[in-house]
Design an enzyme around this catalytic site. Structure first.
Site, PDB file in Angstrom:
ATOM      1  N   PRO A 240      -9.396  -0.018   7.399  1.00 41.06           N
ATOM      2  CA  PRO A 240      -8.040   1.471   7.991  1.00 41.06           C
ATOM      3  C   PRO A 240      -7.154   0.596   8.166  1.00 41.06           C
ATOM      4  O   PRO A 240      -6.578  -0.693   8.470  1.00 41.06           O
ATOM      5  CB  PRO A 240      -9.182   1.285   8.246  1.00 41.06           C
ATOM      6  CG  PRO A 240      -9.759   0.430   9.342  1.00 41.06           C
ATOM      7  CD  PRO A 240     -10.288  -0.227   7.904  1.00 41.06           C
TER       8      PRO A 240
ATOM      9  N   GLY B 113      -4.055  -4.439  -5.008  1.00 42.92           N
ATOM     10  CA  GLY B 113      -4.677  -3.785  -5.282  1.00 42.92           C
ATOM     11  C   GLY B 113      -3.384  -2.108  -5.908  1.00 42.92           C
ATOM     12  O   GLY B 113      -3.278  -2.242  -5.359  1.00 42.92           O
ATOM     13  N   HIS B 114      -3.642  -1.274  -6.913  1.00 44.73           N
ATOM     14  CA  HIS B 114      -3.253  -0.522  -7.372  1.00 44.73           C
ATOM     15  C   HIS B 114      -4.006  -0.018  -8.130  1.00 44.73           C
ATOM     16  O   HIS B 114      -5.283  -0.032  -8.739  1.00 44.73           O
ATOM     17  CB  HIS B 114      -1.720  -1.076  -8.715  1.00 44.73           C
ATOM     18  CG  HIS B 114      -0.877  -1.162  -8.688  1.00 44.73           C
ATOM     19  ND1 HIS B 114      -0.358  -2.346  -9.014  1.00 44.73           N
ATOM     20  CD2 HIS B 114      -0.320  -1.745  -7.462  1.00 44.73           C
ATOM     21  CE1 HIS B 114       0.485  -3.178  -8.699  1.00 44.73           C
ATOM     22  NE2 HIS B 114       0.439  -2.896  -7.158  1.00 44.73           N
TER      23      HIS B 114
ATOM     24  N   GLN C 207       2.059  -5.771  -3.337  1.00 41.47           N
ATOM     25  CA  GLN C 207       2.424  -5.632  -1.874  1.00 41.47           C
ATOM     26  C   GLN C 207       3.654  -5.453  -1.699  1.00 41.47           C
ATOM     27  O   GLN C 207       4.186  -4.500  -1.871  1.00 41.47           O
ATOM     28  CB  GLN C 207       2.393  -6.976  -1.934  1.00 41.47           C
ATOM     29  CG  GLN C 207       0.885  -7.881  -2.099  1.00 41.47           C
ATOM     30  CD  GLN C 207       0.762  -9.276  -2.386  1.00 41.47           C
ATOM     31  OE1 GLN C 207       0.944 -10.057  -2.736  1.00 41.47           O
ATOM     32  NE2 GLN C 207      -0.502  -9.783  -1.542  1.00 41.47           N
TER      33      GLN C 207
ATOM     34  N   ASP D  73       1.428  -1.296   0.204  1.00 42.80           N
ATOM     35  CA  ASP D  73       0.176   0.033  -0.047  1.00 42.80           C
ATOM     36  C   ASP D  73       1.116   0.613  -0.080  1.00 42.80           C
ATOM     37  O   ASP D  73       0.706   2.107   0.565  1.00 42.80           O
ATOM     38  CB  ASP D  73      -1.011  -0.166   1.159  1.00 42.80           C
ATOM     39  CG  ASP D  73      -1.557  -1.213   1.090  1.00 42.80           C
ATOM     40  OD1 ASP D  73      -2.330  -1.637   0.051  1.00 42.80           O
ATOM     41  OD2 ASP D  73      -1.696  -1.783   2.391  1.00 42.80           O
TER      42      ASP D  73
ATOM     43  N   LYS E  33       2.436   2.187  -4.734  1.00 43.22           N
ATOM     44  CA  LYS E  33       2.816   1.954  -6.055  1.00 43.22           C
ATOM     45  C   LYS E  33       2.525   2.101  -7.709  1.00 43.22           C
ATOM     46  O   LYS E  33       2.734   2.024  -8.698  1.00 43.22           O
ATOM     47  CB  LYS E  33       3.704   0.427  -5.427  1.00 43.22           C
ATOM     48  CG  LYS E  33       4.446   0.126  -5.060  1.00 43.22           C
ATOM     49  CD  LYS E  33       4.865  -1.976  -5.119  1.00 43.22           C
ATOM     50  CE  LYS E  33       3.319  -2.334  -5.020  1.00 43.22           C
ATOM     51  NZ  LYS E  33       2.832  -2.398  -3.116  1.00 43.22           N
TER      52      LYS E  33
ATOM     53  N   LYS F 144       1.068   4.684  -8.323  1.00 43.29           N
ATOM     54  CA  LYS F 144       0.916   5.751  -9.470  1.00 43.29           C
ATOM     55  C   LYS F 144       2.763   6.228  -9.878  1.00 43.29           C
ATOM     56  O   LYS F 144       2.550   6.511 -11.183  1.00 43.29           O
ATOM     57  CB  LYS F 144       1.090   7.158  -8.437  1.00 43.29           C
ATOM     58  CG  LYS F 144       1.655   8.512  -9.075  1.00 43.29           C
ATOM     59  CD  LYS F 144       1.635   9.455  -8.100  1.00 43.29           C
ATOM     60  CE  LYS F 144       2.395   9.265  -6.985  1.00 43.29           C
ATOM     61  NZ  LYS F 144       3.012  10.653  -6.160  1.00 43.29           N
TER      62      LYS F 144
ATOM     63  N   GLY G 166       0.901  14.423  -3.789  1.00 44.12           N
ATOM     64  CA  GLY G 166      -0.270  14.065  -4.192  1.00 44.12           C
ATOM     65  C   GLY G 166      -0.706  12.850  -4.690  1.00 44.12           C
ATOM     66  O   GLY G 166       0.445  12.334  -5.812  1.00 44.12           O
TER      67      GLY G 166
END
Length: 424
Positions: free
Chosen positions: A303, A40-41, A223, A13, A16, A18, A415
């Site tokens: 979360p 997930g990306h 991951q 998380d 990666k 971006k 950002g």
């Protein structure tokens, strides 16, 4: 051989997606080597947000060949839903290829994943219950089903019948669950195989040929380093190898084909699931970072636990991945929160100071962070478009990270947009 590997260097998380999207826009080939739809990306491209779980990020570029290697485990239903969703949004998936050696997640894997976690009670690992681990278990046990099988109905029916009946015995006798309808599963998954057949090709050959043709090849990690089954915080890890070395076994290319390895980190640390987390913040600061950083899982919505930047973890990642550079994301999240802390070592209860990441979970649980404090920075930095535009305090923070991690920082994220990635 302009081949690059992008890996996560914390617990996943790290953003990666971006970095991979930026590099994928310059790549001829993008390759995924491990994991499944437990990863997930999130990619923001041309003002659109895409949440990709199995398909490489290069799919957003029509001329890019996208490859899923043999080290990936594939839920056929999920990947078809992802393909259909992309097509519905105008994204062509004709350049997608899946290795015939990649293993298939079956309904009994998902069922066993959930039952196994429930059986552990308060000692559960915290899996996504998507069948990833049980599928890798069958792979190691040499009883799994592969994409080749799925796309050859007679072979698949025979192997799936035997596998399903054996798993039903395990589900009913050991876990106390309900037996699955194996015949119905075979019928359903045979249809999936027919749809996926056109995408199946030898990814090892395609990747090797691309490297030898001097094409720009990007190996897309999923991951993070501390989720690696060998070098991570075992047993609170995934079932594959998110390390740079996993690229070789997960795609079928040798290490000499790779010449750059970029590690992606956040300007702080996050973790999903259970296990020790030395720099975790259980206070308002932790909540502030979580909410400002939108720290909720791409795949699960869970979360994330949050904490200060941990350089002990990063030095471990630099070493085991052979990193040539770092990309540090979400620096903007730390603006206006006061003094920043960086963990530079661990201290055990007996006073022993550790500079290297411990191998055992038990030893890690005894560790308290040793912090170095750095002056914080103020103001909105999200509009900065070059490293030189950053406030001096930001530059000092990055310089400190380079010093304590032993690796140059090549990119800084301020950002989520591609334009908010500052390359040095």
């Amino acid at each position: 051989m302009p081949a690059k590997v992008v890996v996560g260097v914390q617990w996943g998380d790290e953003g990666k997606g971006k970095i991979i999207d930026i590099l994928a826009s310059r790549a001829d080939v993008v390759v995924r080597s491990q994991g499944g739809n437990n990863a997930g990306h999130t990619v923001e491209n041309n003002g659109e947000v895409y949440k990709l779980h199995l398909i490489p990020s290069g799919i957003l570029y029509p001329d890019t060949l996208c490859l899923i290697g043999c080290g990936v485990v594939i839920d056929p239903k999920v990947i078809l839903e992802e393909i259909d969703g992309l097509i519905a949004r105008g994204i062509d998936c004709e350049n997608l290829r899946i290795d015939p050696r990649a293993h298939v997640i079956m309904p009994w894997h998902i069922e066993i994943d959930g039952l196994s976690e429930a059986l552990r009670g308060g000692s559960e690992i915290g899996t996504t219950r998507r069948g990833i681990g049980p599928c890798y278990m069958d792979k190691a046990e040499r009883s799994g089903l592969r994409m080749y099988d799925l796309t050859h109905p007679e072979v698949f029916a025979q192997k799936a019948k035997l596998a399903g009946e054996l798993k039903n015995k395990l589900i009913t006798s050991y876990y106390g669950g309900k037996a699955l309808d194996v015949d119905q599963i075979i019928q359903e998954y045979t249809a999936y195989g027919q749809r996926l057949q056109k995408y199946v090709a030898d990814v090892s050959v395609l990747t090797f040929e691309a490297c030898r043709a001097n094409k720009n090849v990007l190996f897309e990690g999923a991951q993070g380093t501390l989720l690696d089954i060998d070098m991570g915080t075992y047993p609170f890890v995934t079932s594959s190898h998110p390390l740079s070395a996993g690229v070789c076994t997960g795609t079928g290319v040798g290490p000499t084909e790779i010449n750059e390895i970029i590690g992606v980190a956040k300007a702080y640390t996050t973790r999903v699931g259970k296990g020790p987390f030395p720099t975790e913040l259980h206070d308002e600061m932790g909540d502030l970072i979580r909410n400002r950083g939108h720290e909720f899982g791409t795949t699960t919505g869970r979360p994330r636990r949050t904490g200060w930047f941990d350089a002990v973890i990063l030095r471990h990642a630099v070493r085991v991945n052979g990193l040539t550079g770092l990309a540090v994301n979400k620096l903007d999240t730390l603006s206006d929160i006061g003094t920043l802390k960086i963990c530079v070592a661990y201290k055990k209860a007996d006073g022993t100071v550790l500079k290297d990441y411990p191998a055992s979970l038990e030893e890690l649980a005894q560790c308290e962070p040793v912090y170095e404090e750095v002056e914080g920075f103020t103001g909105d930095i999200s509009a900065c478009r070059s490293f030189d535009e950053l406030p001096q305090a930001c530059k000092d923070y990055i310089a400190t990270l380079e010093r304590v991690c032993g690796c140059p920082v090549q990119m800084v994220g301020v950002g989520p947009a591609r334009s908010q990635n500052l390359e040095r």
